[in-house]
Design a protein around this motif. Structure first.
Motif, PDB file in Angstrom:
ATOM      1  N   ILE A   1     -19.146 -63.686  10.148  1.00  0.00           N
ATOM      2  CA  ILE A   1     -17.973 -64.027   9.365  1.00  0.00           C
ATOM      3  C   ILE A   1     -16.762 -64.148  10.289  1.00  0.00           C
ATOM      4  O   ILE A   1     -15.676 -64.502   9.874  1.00  0.00           O
ATOM      5  CB  ILE A   1     -17.746 -62.981   8.259  1.00  0.00           C
TER       6      ILE A   1
ATOM      7  N   ILE B   1     -20.420 -57.673   8.192  1.00  0.00           N
ATOM      8  CA  ILE B   1     -19.246 -58.323   7.608  1.00  0.00           C
ATOM      9  C   ILE B   1     -17.976 -57.637   8.106  1.00  0.00           C
ATOM     10  O   ILE B   1     -16.989 -58.293   8.439  1.00  0.00           O
ATOM     11  CB  ILE B   1     -19.347 -58.320   6.075  1.00  0.00           C
TER      12      ILE B   1
ATOM     13  N   PHE C   1     -13.778 -69.967   7.916  1.00  0.00           N
ATOM     14  CA  PHE C   1     -14.346 -69.557   6.631  1.00  0.00           C
ATOM     15  C   PHE C   1     -14.946 -70.755   5.911  1.00  0.00           C
ATOM     16  O   PHE C   1     -15.977 -70.655   5.249  1.00  0.00           O
ATOM     17  CB  PHE C   1     -13.282 -68.907   5.758  1.00  0.00           C
TER      18      PHE C   1
ATOM     19  N   LEU D   1     -18.236 -71.403   7.300  1.00  0.00           N
ATOM     20  CA  LEU D   1     -19.212 -70.467   6.739  1.00  0.00           C
ATOM     21  C   LEU D   1     -19.689 -70.951   5.374  1.00  0.00           C
ATOM     22  O   LEU D   1     -20.884 -70.919   5.060  1.00  0.00           O
ATOM     23  CB  LEU D   1     -18.568 -69.092   6.608  1.00  0.00           C
ATOM     24  N   ALA D   2     -18.739 -71.415   4.572  1.00  0.00           N
ATOM     25  CA  ALA D   2     -19.101 -71.955   3.259  1.00  0.00           C
ATOM     26  C   ALA D   2     -19.975 -73.192   3.422  1.00  0.00           C
ATOM     27  O   ALA D   2     -20.945 -73.383   2.675  1.00  0.00           O
ATOM     28  CB  ALA D   2     -17.851 -72.282   2.466  1.00  0.00           C
TER      29      ALA D   2
ATOM     30  N   ILE E   1     -23.572 -72.315   4.031  1.00  0.00           N
ATOM     31  CA  ILE E   1     -24.298 -71.900   2.832  1.00  0.00           C
ATOM     32  C   ILE E   1     -24.509 -73.094   1.907  1.00  0.00           C
ATOM     33  O   ILE E   1     -25.592 -73.304   1.370  1.00  0.00           O
ATOM     34  CB  ILE E   1     -23.527 -70.773   2.137  1.00  0.00           C
TER      35      ILE E   1
ATOM     36  N   LEU F   1     -18.103 -73.606  -5.242  1.00  0.00           N
ATOM     37  CA  LEU F   1     -18.491 -72.527  -6.162  1.00  0.00           C
ATOM     38  C   LEU F   1     -19.610 -73.009  -7.087  1.00  0.00           C
ATOM     39  O   LEU F   1     -20.603 -72.290  -7.301  1.00  0.00           O
ATOM     40  CB  LEU F   1     -17.287 -72.081  -6.990  1.00  0.00           C
TER      41      LEU F   1
ATOM     42  N   LEU G   1     -22.804 -73.276  -5.209  1.00  0.00           N
ATOM     43  CA  LEU G   1     -23.401 -71.964  -4.960  1.00  0.00           C
ATOM     44  C   LEU G   1     -24.169 -71.484  -6.176  1.00  0.00           C
ATOM     45  O   LEU G   1     -25.238 -70.886  -6.070  1.00  0.00           O
ATOM     46  CB  LEU G   1     -22.316 -70.949  -4.588  1.00  0.00           C
TER      47      LEU G   1
ATOM     48  N   PHE H   1     -18.012 -56.557  -1.463  1.00  0.00           N
ATOM     49  CA  PHE H   1     -17.055 -56.743  -0.387  1.00  0.00           C
ATOM     50  C   PHE H   1     -15.981 -57.710  -0.865  1.00  0.00           C
ATOM     51  O   PHE H   1     -16.182 -58.917  -0.878  1.00  0.00           O
ATOM     52  CB  PHE H   1     -17.771 -57.277   0.849  1.00  0.00           C
TER      53      PHE H   1
ATOM     54  N   ILE I   1     -13.288 -59.731  -0.163  1.00  0.00           N
ATOM     55  CA  ILE I   1     -12.505 -60.319   0.919  1.00  0.00           C
ATOM     56  C   ILE I   1     -11.410 -61.199   0.324  1.00  0.00           C
ATOM     57  O   ILE I   1     -10.624 -61.819   1.017  1.00  0.00           O
ATOM     58  CB  ILE I   1     -13.431 -61.104   1.865  1.00  0.00           C
TER      59      ILE I   1
ATOM     60  N   HIS J   1     -23.015 -64.769  -3.362  1.00  0.00           N
ATOM     61  CA  HIS J   1     -22.411 -63.733  -2.532  1.00  0.00           C
ATOM     62  C   HIS J   1     -20.891 -63.739  -2.667  1.00  0.00           C
ATOM     63  O   HIS J   1     -20.247 -64.775  -2.524  1.00  0.00           O
ATOM     64  CB  HIS J   1     -22.806 -63.912  -1.073  1.00  0.00           C
TER      65      HIS J   1
ATOM     66  N   VAL K   1     -18.581 -62.660  -0.808  1.00  0.00           N
ATOM     67  CA  VAL K   1     -17.761 -62.986   0.359  1.00  0.00           C
ATOM     68  C   VAL K   1     -17.380 -64.465   0.341  1.00  0.00           C
ATOM     69  O   VAL K   1     -16.219 -64.829   0.545  1.00  0.00           O
ATOM     70  CB  VAL K   1     -18.492 -62.610   1.662  1.00  0.00           C
ATOM     71  N   VAL K   2     -18.354 -65.317   0.062  1.00  0.00           N
ATOM     72  CA  VAL K   2     -18.047 -66.746   0.053  1.00  0.00           C
ATOM     73  C   VAL K   2     -17.220 -67.124  -1.179  1.00  0.00           C
ATOM     74  O   VAL K   2     -16.233 -67.851  -1.077  1.00  0.00           O
ATOM     75  CB  VAL K   2     -19.351 -67.568   0.101  1.00  0.00           C
ATOM     76  N   SER K   3     -17.607 -66.594  -2.334  1.00  0.00           N
ATOM     77  CA  SER K   3     -16.889 -67.023  -3.540  1.00  0.00           C
ATOM     78  C   SER K   3     -15.435 -66.533  -3.533  1.00  0.00           C
ATOM     79  O   SER K   3     -14.541 -67.252  -3.975  1.00  0.00           O
ATOM     80  CB  SER K   3     -17.623 -66.543  -4.793  1.00  0.00           C
TER      81      SER K   3
END
Lengths: 317, 364
Positions: free
Chosen positions: A37, A98, A236, A239-240, A243, A292, A295, B73, B75, B131, B133-135
């Motif tokens: 992260i 994390i 960040f 990172l998204a 995923i 979102l 995901l 977590f 964030i 997760h 952290v990402v959302s």
């Protein structure tokens, strides 16, 4: 509409590339089993070292072509070294990955500005010139494709695309790639097969550091031209993208291009009549909301490496 | 090893690293720390400012710590704080009520705003296993852009495009008796919101069934489920409360420490909250203490910067290094254990040694 698209495309690609290379680096780290992260911080370190090295060398050698390349290399090397902090914490010390990554972000953000302020007084480091956009010879003359992909490109774009192909090859076609992925899926089985899990994870984290550093330096040398102590949360976003792209090289390419394109559209919407009717806030939050939703859709069939985020402990087989 | 000892050691190492950093860059660390501490504590006014600086950190730290207790977590405290602060500001700028009622309404709006912002990641986590952290990061940016456009659109400042209108005095947390007590400091009623939140959360976590259930989910989701605890409900509720607390940080910041809401920036206190929670070992009182410590570093750095050549970012650097040491406190434990074990231990057989190592790792 077509001309607009033609105009937007080069910008979208320029914005995509640093995101792509950073997310690609994170792919190595996560495939080896370590959540990273700290990408934001690693990008900032790359941007700082890149700016520092290039500005010093430009003062001495002027605009020689190789100066920027030295800057890119230095940025990648520095971020790879910096990522060792994360590797050590999460591989040897079984720290919460994390939290360790968050610490990396904080240290990078604070330390680089602290040092930059000691150097320049203002905390910003400017470089006199970055890479220049150019039209790809011959290919830019191809109708449609030429206009979209081969005009106003940066050399770094091609570098990153080559790295993408090489990474995909390494991950899926070489013994090294197979071992690395095994460490992120079934580390104990991998260890039983004689793979040094910890060493592989170190390699994964360091590649992610090097690539993130490259990403930060590419931002500096293409569209920003200045180190300011942050990369606007792109780490960040990378990172998204990782995923969103379901931990696959070409999925990441698609996800980062989606972000690059959506951000560019949002940025230029006010000057384009067709887009100006949409409230800018909708365009700005669009990529995040879509992520979102994506995901949620992917949540049933996640391709996340099974052991990612778990400290490796040989005793717990 | 005791959590507070770990935290204190992390602080010690962070301060040592900060001293090293000052020395390496050609400054005098002793002077640096002297002015840093003086800047935070020299006069009643500075003490008040330190408490005020610590206030949003108490609340964001509490938010992160509370979520962490449930194994989440958070964030996204920055986005929740921003959105909560935005809701409170919107109420303060558009509602006309007697002061006590108005402030109550603003605090409520801040809590609800932050809570709703965290509710979405909570639901996504509970229902779809997305997760957090990402959302929460996505929610941060959504808050950032929403506020970025709504503030200039509806609550534009008198002169600046980049901030909201100034809140009227009756919609602010300032209290003259409090500022007078601290000789003109900008300390405000927000500090009491922080203290009350600490007490309420401490009670909630340690003395209620709900707190017990939340902690159980945090320890082990599966056994909590087996024990009949509604795990999904706990996750959603925990995010809701954590977001609400972060929203209160927004109220304390934008209606207390500042008088308007700036756009184009995610509040840094949101991310510092992670550090505060970690250093405070996720316990409410620990959070309070570590927030006060960070408040001291932050409010003293301006004075230090004025008196010496040391850049103010030294404070952030020290905090960041402390967090790294807190995250890697196992290293410290191992060193201490090694040092303890070395003296009495007679030579063991190889099997015993292996066994010892295994226990060692499990304990870690």
């Amino acid at each position: 509409m077509w001309t607009t698209l033609e105009q937007i495309f080069p910008y979208a690609i320029v914005f995509t590339i640093p995101l792509l290379i950073t997310a690609l680096g994170a792919l190595f780290s996560e495939r080896s089993g370590v959540v990273n992260i700290g990408l934001d911080g690693l990008m900032i370190v790359g941007s700082f070292i890149g700016a520092f090295v290039v500005s010093k060398m430009q003062a001495q050698f002027g605009g020689s072509w190789w100066v920027l390349w030295v800057g890119l290399l230095a940025a990648a090397a520095a971020s790879a070294l910096f990522s060792l902090l994360h590797a050590f914490a999460s591989i040897n010390l079984s720290a919460n990955q994390i939290i360790s990554g968050t610490a990396i972000n904080m240290i990078a953000g604070a330390l680089t500005i602290f040092l930059a302020r000691n150097i320049t007084g203002s905390g910003n480091i400017r470089i006199t010139s970055g890479f220049r956009p150019f039209d790809f010879p011959l290919l830019s003359d191809i109708p449609i494709i030429g206009d979209l992909f081969f005009t106003n490109t940066y050399i770094t774009t091609w570098l990153v695309l080559i790295l993408l192909l090489v990474s995909a090859f390494i991950l899926y076609k070489t013994p090294f790639g197979l071992r690395l992925r095994a460490c992120g899926e079934h580390p104990h089985a991998a260890e039983a097969a004689g793979i040094r899990v910890r060493a592989m994870r170190y390699v994964g984290v360091m590649i992610s550091g090097a690539f993130a550093g490259l990403g930060g330096a590419v931002i500096l040398m293409t569209y920003s031209g200045e180190f300011t102590g942050n990369v606007a949360g792109l780490g960040f976003l990378a990172l998204a993208s990782l995923i969103f792209g379901q931990w696959k090289p070409f999925g990441i390419l698609a996800a980062t291009f989606f972000f690059g394109f959506a951000s560019t559209v949002a940025n230029v919407s006010q000057v384009i009549p067709q887009l100006a009717v949409i409230p800018p806030v909708i365009l700005k939050i669009f990529p995040y909301v879509v992520t979102l939703i994506a995901l949620v859709i992917f949540s049933k069939s996640s391709n996340a490496p099974k052991a990612v985020g778990e400290p490796f402990d040989s005793g717990k087989r | 090893m005791n959590n507070s000892i770990k935290s204190l050691l992390a602080v010690l190492f962070g301060l040592l690293a900060g001293a090293l950093l000052m020395a390496v860059t050609g400054h005098n660390p002793v002077e640096g720390y002297k002015f840093l501490i003086q800047g935070g504590l020299k006069s009643p006014e500075r003490i008040g400012n330190t408490l005020a600086t610590a206030t949003p950190l108490i609340l964001t730290g509490l938010s992160v710590a509370f979520a962490f207790r449930t194994g989440l977590f958070n964030i996204g405290a920055a986005g929740q704080m921003l959105f909560g602060g935005f809701c409170a500001t919107a109420v303060g700028l558009s509602v006309d009520l007697p002061r006590a009622l108005l402030l109550t309404l603003m605090v409520l709006a801040g809590f609800i705003g932050g809570a709703l912002w965290a509710l979405i990641p909570g639901i996504l986590k509970a229902r779809y296993n997305v997760h957090e952290v990402v959302s929460t990061i996505m929610m941060n940016w959504t808050a950032y852009w929403t506020v970025y456009y709504v503030i200039p659109g509806y609550f534009k400042g008198e002169s600046l495009e980049t901030e909201s209108r100034q809140l009227p005095p009756e919609a602010m947390l300032h209290a003259s008796w409090l500022s007078d007590m601290f000789q003109g400091s900008y300390i405000n009623l927000g500090f009491f919101i922080g203290v009350v939140a600490v007490l309420v959360v401490a009670f909630l976590i340690n003395k209620t069934t709900l707190g017990y259930e939340l902690k159980a989910v945090g320890f082990n989701r599966h056994s909590a489920e087996y024990a009949g605890i509604a795990v999904k409900r706990s996750i959603v509720l925990s995010m809701f409360i954590a977001g609400g607390i972060a929203g209160l940080a927004g109220v304390a910041q934008y209606a207390g420490n500042a008088s308007s809401l700036q756009i184009g920036v995610l509040p840094s206190q949101g991310f510092d909250g992670i550090a505060v929670a970690l250093l405070g070992a996720n316990a409410p009182l620990g959070v309070m203490l570590s927030a006060l410590f960070f408040g001291l570093l932050y409010s003293g750095r301006g004075f230090m910067n004025a008196m010496t050549e040391i850049p103010p970012e030294i404070a952030d650097s020290i905090i960041a290094i402390i967090i790294y040491f807190a995250a890697t406190s196992i290293l410290i434990e191992r060193l201490i254990r090694k040092w303890k074990v070395r003296k009495p231990r007679a030579p063991h057989s190889a099997a015993n040694k292996k066994q010892g190592e295994r226990e060692h790792v499990d304990n870690a």
